[in-house]
Design a protein around this motif. Structure first.
Motif, PDB file in Angstrom:
ATOM      1  N   PHE A 124       0.861  -0.855   0.385  1.00 50.54           N
ATOM      2  CA  PHE A 124       0.370   0.027   0.114  1.00 50.54           C
ATOM      3  C   PHE A 124       1.060   1.251  -0.006  1.00 50.54           C
ATOM      4  N   ASP A 125       1.900   1.175   0.887  1.00 52.82           N
ATOM      5  CA  ASP A 125       2.366   1.768   0.763  1.00 52.82           C
ATOM      6  C   ASP A 125       4.000   2.935  -0.120  1.00 52.82           C
ATOM      7  N   PHE A 126       3.881   2.096  -1.122  1.00 49.44           N
ATOM      8  CA  PHE A 126       4.487   1.703  -2.125  1.00 49.44           C
ATOM      9  C   PHE A 126       3.971   1.960  -3.151  1.00 49.44           C
ATOM     10  N   ASP A 356       9.321  10.015  -4.155  1.00 47.62           N
ATOM     11  CA  ASP A 356       9.709  10.606  -2.635  1.00 47.62           C
ATOM     12  C   ASP A 356       8.937  10.901  -1.840  1.00 47.62           C
ATOM     13  N   LEU A 357       7.295  11.603  -2.638  1.00 47.96           N
ATOM     14  CA  LEU A 357       7.125  12.111  -2.180  1.00 47.96           C
ATOM     15  C   LEU A 357       6.133  12.050  -0.651  1.00 47.96           C
ATOM     16  N   HIS A 358       5.829  10.178  -0.873  1.00 53.04           N
ATOM     17  CA  HIS A 358       5.360  10.222   0.157  1.00 53.04           C
ATOM     18  C   HIS A 358       6.276   9.488   1.088  1.00 53.04           C
ATOM     19  N   PHE A 359       7.145   9.755   0.773  1.00 54.98           N
ATOM     20  CA  PHE A 359       8.590   8.747   2.306  1.00 54.98           C
ATOM     21  C   PHE A 359       8.818   9.953   2.952  1.00 54.98           C
ATOM     22  N   GLY A 360       8.713  11.392   2.985  1.00 54.36           N
ATOM     23  CA  GLY A 360       9.160  12.685   3.083  1.00 54.36           C
ATOM     24  C   GLY A 360       9.344  12.886   4.454  1.00 54.36           C
ATOM     25  N   ALA A 370       5.346   7.599   5.446  1.00 57.62           N
ATOM     26  CA  ALA A 370       5.987   6.392   5.578  1.00 57.62           C
ATOM     27  C   ALA A 370       7.726   6.016   5.640  1.00 57.62           C
ATOM     28  N   ASN A 371       8.538   5.961   6.268  1.00 54.94           N
ATOM     29  CA  ASN A 371       9.931   5.547   6.559  1.00 54.94           C
ATOM     30  C   ASN A 371      10.089   4.254   5.565  1.00 54.94           C
TER      31      ASN A 371
END
Length: 897
Positions: A124-126, A356-360, A370-371
Motif C-alpha cells: 500500500f505504501d509503495f 519520493d513525496l510519500h516517504f519524506g 512512510a519511512n
C-alpha cells in the motif's frame, strides 16, 4: 472391405469400445457380431440393427466411465490419478498424526499471516501515486535551512516563487501553487430554513486549473477549461459533495454556493470523482487561488510557510540538479535585500520527485508519511518470521520420519522411486499449507481488528486484489517448496533392507552427524527469539524512562484546552482573563495559567544577537508565550532574577540554562540585565533578560534541550493550562464537566477540547509506542514458533532413544536423571544461540538508542534476563517429552529385544 462381413451401426460399435470393459472387450464384440450375423439371416437388416443397438445399451451401466489407457502418461507421478492418490494418503497421514498436523498448521499460519499483513502494508505504501500518468514529471519545490548548525527541512517555498518560475526558468511546463487552507466553518445555504454549517473543515487547498492537469481527475460535472479560472470558484470531490449536498447529482450542484467563514461566498465550478488510487494529493475542496488577493511583496521571498507549496511539471529529461541551481539563483536574487540583516541566514531549495513525496518523513508534515527504512525493516521481519515457521515445519516433519520408516521401506521395496516419494511429501505439505492459509486469514483479521492503529488509513479502499491473489499463489508455492523439499528428500534416503529390520538409520550420535542441520535450525530459531527478547526489553525500558523521567516541570493532573484562532482574533484578552478567574473558583481546580503548551511538537523561533565581551553571539531562541502565573504553575525553579511581569507586548525575557550557556555566560546571574536583539520580526527590537530558570524539556527525549525564552504577550495567550487538585482521579470527571459548563458561558461557539499531558507525551513517542507493540508481538511469535520446532526435535530424540532410556531405567536411572539427559543437549543449543545473538542484539539496540539524546544506559541484566527466559522456555518445552519418555515402562520399550 469384405462385403459378406456383417456391419452393425458404427455409433454403437464406438460406444461399446469407449465405455465397455477393456478386460472383456474382444469377447463381447465377437459374440455380438455372431448374433448380428444370425439376426441378419433370420429377421433382416433393420431388425438386426435394432437388436444390436439395444444389446450394446444393455451392456452399459449408469456409473460406467470412459476407459483409461492401460499405461499412465509420462511423467506418471503427475498423472491425475497419482495426484488423487497423494491427496488420499496425505489426508490419512495428517489425520493419523493430528497433534503434529495442528502444530504444523499453527506454525505455518503464523508465518503466512505475518507475510500477508506486512505485504499489504508495504504494498500500500509503495503504491502511492503510481497510477498518476505524470508521475515521472512532477516535482515539489522544498526548502532547507541551517539552524544552529543543524539542517532543517520545510515542505514550503516562498509565495512569489510560482509566478517567477513560470516567467524565468526554462524546462518547466507548469508551476502549480498549492496553498493549504484552514476553514473554521463552511455554510451550505438552504432554500428553506437556516443554512447547514460544517465546522473545522480540512483538506482544502487554493490552487489553479493546472492542478487538474497535473493530477488528472474524472469530471462528473463542469470541465477543466472553466474551473478555477476566476476568483471565488470551488471544485469539490464526489465524496465532499455528497457530504455537503446529500441526494443531489453532480450536475445539480453546478453554480451552487458555499459560504466560508460566514462571509466568503464561493460558486461551485465542478465536481470530480475521487481518485481511484492511493495518493498524497488528498484535497477534497479546490478553491481558485486568485480568490485570495495576496500581495507578493519582496519581503515574502524571505518567508517560507509549510502550507504554501509549489509543484512543477517539468519537461521530460530535465536535470534536477540544474533545476535546483536555477531555483536557488532565483531565490537568492529576490531575497537578498530582505535577508541581508540576518548575517547567518542560510536557506536553499531542493526538488522532491513525486516518487519520493510519500516517504519524506524529514519534512514533518501533518499528513502521514512512510519511512522507507521502517518498510524495509518490516519486510525483513516478515522474512524472519516466515523462515522460523518453515524451520519449525522442517523440524516437526523430520520428527515424524522415523514413525513412517516402515511405510517408506515397503513402498521402495515395491518399486517406488525417489521422485514420486518427494511428490507425495510435497502434496502433504501443500495440504498443510492450504490449511495454514485458511487459519492465517483469521489471524490476519484479528490483527487488523486489534492493531488498527498500526494499519495505514485507506488501505482497504485501495487494494489491488489481482496482485494480492498472485502474491498469495506465489507465497503458497514458495512455502510448500521450502518446507517440503528437505523432509521429502530425507525420506528417500531410507534403505529398505535396514528399515524392514526395524531400524531407521538415524541416530543422534555426533559421529554420524545426522542432525547437524536440524540442530543448527534450532539454534537459528532461538537466535532470532533472543534478538527479539532483548529488543523488547530495551525498547520498553527506554519508553518507560521517556514517559516517567523528570522533564523539569510538574505535569501531573494538568489538562490543556486551546481556543480556536478565530475566537482569539475576534475577542479581546479581557474575556480570556475573566474565564481564567472563573475557572480558578471551581472546586477541584488547583490553579490556572494562560500560556503556550510547555512540551509540544509545535514551536515558534527566531534568531537573536547578543553583543558581549567575547564578541557577537547569534542564537536561535525557541519562544513560549506565558502569563505571570506560568512559572509557578509548572513549578520551574528560578535560578536568578525574577519572574515575568504583566505586559501587553513583549518587553522582557526569562531564559533557560541552555540559552544562557549558549550566549557565553558562566553563571545564570551574569545574564540578568543583558539585552538581546531580535533579528527581523518587530523592527529588530531589543529585549532585556530579567530571569533564568532551570532547564526543562519542550520536545521529546530524542532532542536535546533547546534554548528557550519565556515572554509575556497578552494577545498570544490562547491556551488554558488547568491543574486539577490532587486526589482521586475518579473525581476529576465532575470537575471537568464543571469546567465545560463555565467554558460554554464564555465561548459557546468553541468546543471544550482538552488533553492531559500524558497524552501529549504519548504523541511524542507514538512511533516508539507502535514499535514497542510490534516488537512485543514479534517476540511472542518468535518464541512460539521456536518452541514448536524444539518440541518436534524433542519428540524425535525421545523416539530414537526409547530403548536407551529403557536400559538406563532397568539399570536404576531415576526419572530426574533421564529428564536431565534428554534436556541438556537442547539447553546447549539454546545457550549457543544466546551467545551468538547477544553481541548482535547489543549492537542493534545501541544503534537504536543513539536516536535519543537522553537515554538509558545499556543494562547488562537485560541480556541475563533474556537468556534466562529463553532457557526457561526451552526447558518447559522439552520437559513434556522428556518426562513422558522417562515415565515409560521399560518392559514395553525393550519388548522387541
Amino acid at each position: 472391405m469384405d462385403m459378406n462381413q456383417p456391419n452393425p451401426p458404427r455409433w454403437a460399435q464406438t460406444l461399446l469400445r469407449g465405455w465397455g470393459d477393456p478386460n472383456t472387450e474382444e469377447e463381447v464384440q465377437g459374440d455380438l457380431l455372431e448374433l448380428y450375423a444370425y439376426w441378419l439371416q433370420t429377421v433382416g437388416k433393420r431388425k438386426a440393427d435394432t437388436r444390436y443397438c439395444l444389446s450394446v445399451l444393455k451392456l452399459l451401466r449408469p456409473l460406467a466411465r470412459r476407459k483409461r489407457s492401460n499405461e499412465y502418461s509420462a511423467p506418471y507421478f503427475l498423472h491425475p490419478m497419482m495426484i488423487w492418490n497423494y491427496l488420499k494418503i496425505a489426508r490419512r497421514q495428517l489425520w493419523r498424526n493430528r497433534l503434529f498436523t495442528a502444530l504444523n498448521v499453527v506454525g505455518l499460519s503464523i508465518g503466512v499471516s505475518a507475510c500477508w499483513i506486512i505485504y499489504r502494508i508495504v504494498a500500500f505504501d509503495f503504491s502511492f501515486d503510481t497510477q498518476n500518468p505524470n508521475r515521472d514529471r512532477i516535482v515539489r519545490v522544498v526548502s532547507g535551512y541551517e539552524v544552529d548548525g543543524k539542517e532543517v527541512r520545510n515542505p514550503g517555498s516562498p509565495l512569489p516563487m510560482a509566478d517567477a518560475v513560470r516567467e524565468q526558468i526554462e524546462g518547466v511546463e507548469r508551476a502549480i501553487p498549492v496553498r493549504k487552507q484552514w476553514m473554521e466553518s463552511v455554510q451550505i445555504p438552504q432554500a428553506v430554513g437556516k443554512p447547514v454549517r460544517f465546522k473545522d473543515v480540512e483538506d482544502i487547498v487554493a490552487t489553479d486549473t493546472n492542478y487538474f492537469r497535473m493530477v488528472p481527475y474524472q469530471w462528473l460535472s463542469g470541465d477543466l477549461a472553466h474551473a478555477l479560472v476566476r476568483p471565488k470558484q470551488v471544485v469539490l470531490t464526489q465524496s465532499r459533495a455528497s457530504r455537503y449536498f446529500p441526494g443531489l447529482s453532480p450536475r445539480q450542484l453546478l453554480n451552487r454556493t458555499l459560504v466560508y467563514e460566514d462571509t466568503l461566498q464561493m460558486q461551485i465550478a465542478g465536481i470530480v470523482a475521487d481518485l481511484p488510487y492511493a495518493s498524497d494529493f488528498r484535497a477534497q475542496e479546490f478553491v481558485s487561488v486568485s480568490t485570495f488577493k495576496e500581495v507578493a511583496s519582496p519581503e515574502e521571498w524571505s518567508n517560507t510557510n509549510s502550507g504554501t507549496q509549489l509543484y512543477l511539471m517539468v519537461q521530460a529529461g530535465v536535470n534536477y540538479k540544474q533545476l535546483e541551481g536555477q531555483l536557488n539563483d532565483l531565490s537568492r536574487k529576490n531575497s537578498e535585500a530582505a535577508t541581508k540583516k540576518w548575517s547567518h541566514f542560510k536557506r536553499w531549495h531542493l526538488v522532491q520527485p513525486l516518487a519520493d513525496l510519500h516517504f519524506g518523513v524529514e519534512y514533518h508534515e501533518r499528513e502521514r508519511r512512510a519511512n522507507k527504512n521502517v518498510l524495509y525493516g518490516l519486510i525483513g521481519l516478515a522474512g524472519f518470521i516466515l523462515a522460523l515457521a518453515v524451520i519449525n515445519y522442517v523440524n516437526l516433519a523430520s520428527a515424524q520420519i522415523p514413525q513412517r520408516a516402515r511405510e517408506i521401506g515397503i513402498r521402495k521395496t515395491l518399486g517406488s522411486r525417489r521422485r514420486p516419494l518427494i511428490m507425495q511429501f510435497l502434496g502433504e505439505t501443500a495440504v498443510i499449507t492450504l490449511l495454514a492459509f485458511v487459519l492465517a486469514y483469521g489471524l490476519s483479521g484479528l490483527f487488523f481488528t486489534n492493531f488498527s492503529d498500526l494499519v495505514p488509513e485507506g488501505m482497504d479502499q485501495h487494494t489491488n486484489w489481482v496482485v494480492v491473489i498472485l502474491f498469495l499463489v506465489v507465497l503458497l508455492a514458495v512455502v510448500t517448496m521450502l518446507a517440503g523439499l528437505y523432509p521429502g528428500w530425507l525420506i528417500t534416503r531410507f534403505k529398505p533392507v535396514v528399515v524392514l529390520r526395524g531400524q531407521t538409520g538415524y541416530t543422534l550420535t555426533e559421529g554420524q552427524n545426522r542432525l547437524t542441520l536440524r540442530k543448527s535450525l534450532i539454534v537459528f530459531q532461538f537466535f532470532v527469539a533472543q534478538l527479539f527478547i532483548v529488543g523488547a526489553l530495551i525498547v520498553n525500558q527506554q519508553l518507560t524512562y521517556s514517559l516517567q523521567a523528570d522533564m523539569g516541570f510538574v505535569r501531573d493532573a494538568i489538562l490543556m484546552a486551546q481556543l480556536p484562532w478565530k475566537s482569539i482574533e475576534n475577542q479581546r484578552i479581557d474575556k480570556r482573563l475573566a474565564l481564567k478567574q472563573e475557572l480558578q473558583r471551581i472546586p477541584g481546580v488547583a490553579a490556572v495559567s494562560l500560556g503556550d503548551q510547555l512540551a509540544s511538537n509545535s514551536y515558534s523561533s527566531n534568531v537573536h544577537q547578543y553583543v558581549g565581551k567575547k564578541g557577537t553571539v547569534e542564537l536561535t531562541l525557541f519562544r513560549k508565550h506565558a502569563d505571570t502565573d506560568y512559572i509557578p504553575f509548572y513549578k520551574i525553579p528560578l535560578l536568578a532574577g525574577r519572574n515575568l511581569q504583566p505586559s501587553d507586548t513583549i518587553r522582557e525575557y526569562v531564559l533557560n540554562e541552555t540559552a544562557v550557556r549558549a550566549l557565553g555566560f558562566d553563571h545564570p546571574q551574569q545574564a540578568i540585565g543583558a539585552f538581546l536583539k531580535e533579528n527581523g520580526g518587530d523592527a529588530n527590537r531589543t529585549v532585556p533578560i530579567v530571569g533564568v530558570v532551570r532547564d526543562f524539556h519542550t520536545r521529546s527525549f530524542k532532542e536535546e534541550i533547546q534554548p528557550v525564552a519565556l515572554m509575556t504577550d497578552r494577545d498570544n495567550l490562547s491556551t488554558f493550562n488547568i491543574k486539577l487538585t490532587s486526589g482521586r482521579p475518579t473525581d476529576w470527571q465532575t470537575t471537568i464537566d464543571e469546567i465545560r459548563r463555565v467554558w460554554k458561558q464564555f465561548y459557546a461557539e468553541a468546543p471544550f477540547d482538552y488533553q492531559f499531558y500524558d497524552q501529549t507525551l504519548e504523541e511524542f513517542y507514538k512511533q516508539e509506542l507502535q514499535l514497542s507493540r510490534v516488537v512485543n508481538l514479534a517476540t511472542a511469535v518468535a518464541i512460539l514458533i521456536s518452541c514448536l520446532g524444539l518440541f518436534g526435535l524433542a519428540t524425535l530424540t525421545a523416539h530414537q532413544r526409547t530403548k536407551e532410556i529403557g536400559v538406563r531405567k532397568v539399570l536404576g536411572a531415576s526419572v530426574a536423571s533421564v529428564v536431565a539427559l534428554l534436556s541438556k543437549d537442547f539447553v546447549k543449543l539454546v545457550i549457543v544461540a544466546i551467545g551468538i545473538a547477544s553481541p548482535l542484539a547489543w549492537y542493534v539496540m545501541n544503534r537504536w538508542l543513539e536516536e535519543f539524546a537522553y537515554k538509558i544506559a545499556m543494562p547488562w541484566w537485560v541480556f541475563v534476563l533474556a537468556g534466562v527466559l529463553a532457557t526457561g522456555i526451552a526447558l518447559l518445552t522439552v520437559s513434556y517429552q522428556s518426562v513422558k519418555a522417562a515415565l515409560l515402562n521399560p518392559v514395553k520399550s525393550l519388548r522387541s529385544e
